[in-house]
Design an enzyme around this catalytic site. Structure first.
Site, mmCIF file in Angstrom:
data_model
loop_
_atom_site.group_PDB
_atom_site.id
_atom_site.type_symbol
_atom_site.label_atom_id
_atom_site.label_comp_id
_atom_site.label_asym_id
_atom_site.label_seq_id
_atom_site.Cartn_x
_atom_site.Cartn_y
_atom_site.Cartn_z
ATOM 1 N N ASP A 34 0.810 -1.216 0.000
ATOM 2 C CA ASP A 34 0.000 0.000 0.000
ATOM 3 C C ASP A 34 0.847 1.271 0.000
ATOM 4 O OD1 ASP A 34 -2.234 -1.588 0.151
ATOM 5 O OD2 ASP A 34 -3.004 -0.703 2.014
ATOM 6 N N HIS A 87 -6.140 3.154 -4.450
ATOM 7 C CA HIS A 87 -6.063 3.392 -3.000
ATOM 8 C C HIS A 87 -6.375 4.850 -2.675
ATOM 9 C CE1 HIS A 87 -5.222 1.991 0.953
ATOM 10 N NE2 HIS A 87 -4.012 2.521 1.095
ATOM 11 N N HIS A 183 3.678 -1.947 3.462
ATOM 12 C CA HIS A 183 3.631 -0.635 2.842
ATOM 13 C C HIS A 183 4.955 -0.291 2.161
ATOM 14 C CE1 HIS A 183 0.326 -0.474 5.744
ATOM 15 N NE2 HIS A 183 -0.186 0.503 5.015
#
Length: 216
Positions: A34, A87, A183
């Site tokens: 992410d 996202h 991440h």
């Protein structure tokens, strides 16, 4: 860059319930990342995945695509066979947003991604809500042709970048048949990337396979 039309995201028969399973059986897991693209951290992840022949899902932030070097990283991500996830344009918590505002943001992110890729219909089959704060976003994503992607098996790398801590968390988070979330953006993620490099190679040596999320 030219504005791209609002083509559907590309998911086949998406449903509002988030996907949480990986393709395959046995020692399999699906890697998802992410908050990128993000400079050297994303570059290192892509190097690892290329060298180990692993495909992953990258949930990208529109603002980061527009940042310096972001479009180049996005193009490399797609060229090397990875799957994109919308996202949102920013890191804003969307859990309390009305559907119209959510739709505007998701469409803007799709256009940003596709403009960077030079492809007005580039597939972006997944949606993941920032901070796991879904609100009405899952239903909106489905209407726009994107399958919600579960926020599960996180390693809490937004709290710490200590490599030993993150390596232990990642070992625990990689579970047979499930997704794992780390991440590559949202700040310095060098510790995350080092932990991923270490643990992924450990798991491969132990006979694991890294796949993609299980299609609906």
């Amino acid at each position: 860059m030219t504005s791209a039309p609002d083509a559907p995201g590309g998911a086949v028969d998406p449903v509002a319930e988030p996907v949480v399973r990986a393709q395959g059986t046995g020692l399999v897991a699906a890697l998802t990342f992410d908050d990128g693209p993000n400079g050297a951290d994303t570059e290192r992840l892509l190097d690892l995945l290329r060298d180990t022949s692993i495909r992953a899902v990258f949930a990208v932030i529109g603002e980061n695509v527009l940042a310096r070097g972001g479009a180049d990283l996005l193009r490399r991500t797609v060229a090397e066979g990875h799957v994109l996830c919308n996202h949102s344009m920013s890191f804003a918590d969307m859990g309390g947003w009305p559907a119209e505002r959510v739709a505007d943001d998701l469409r803007a992110t799709l256009r940003t991604i596709r403009d960077a890729l030079g492809d007005p219909a580039a597939p972006v089959p997944y949606w993941r809500a920032p901070n796991g704060s879904w609100g009405v976003t899952a239903g909106v994503a489905v209407e726009l042709g994107m399958q919600p992607l579960g926020v599960v098996n996180t390693i809490q790398d937004w709290e710490v970048q200590d490599v030993e801590t993150l390596s232990a968390s990642l070992r625990a988070a990689i579970r047979p048949g499930e997704l794992v979330l780390a991440h590559d953006g949202g700040g310095d993620r060098s510790g995350t990337v080092t932990a991923v490099e270490r643990v992924v190679r450990e798991r491969l040596a132990d006979g694991w396979t890294f796949t993609l999320p299980l299609p609906r």
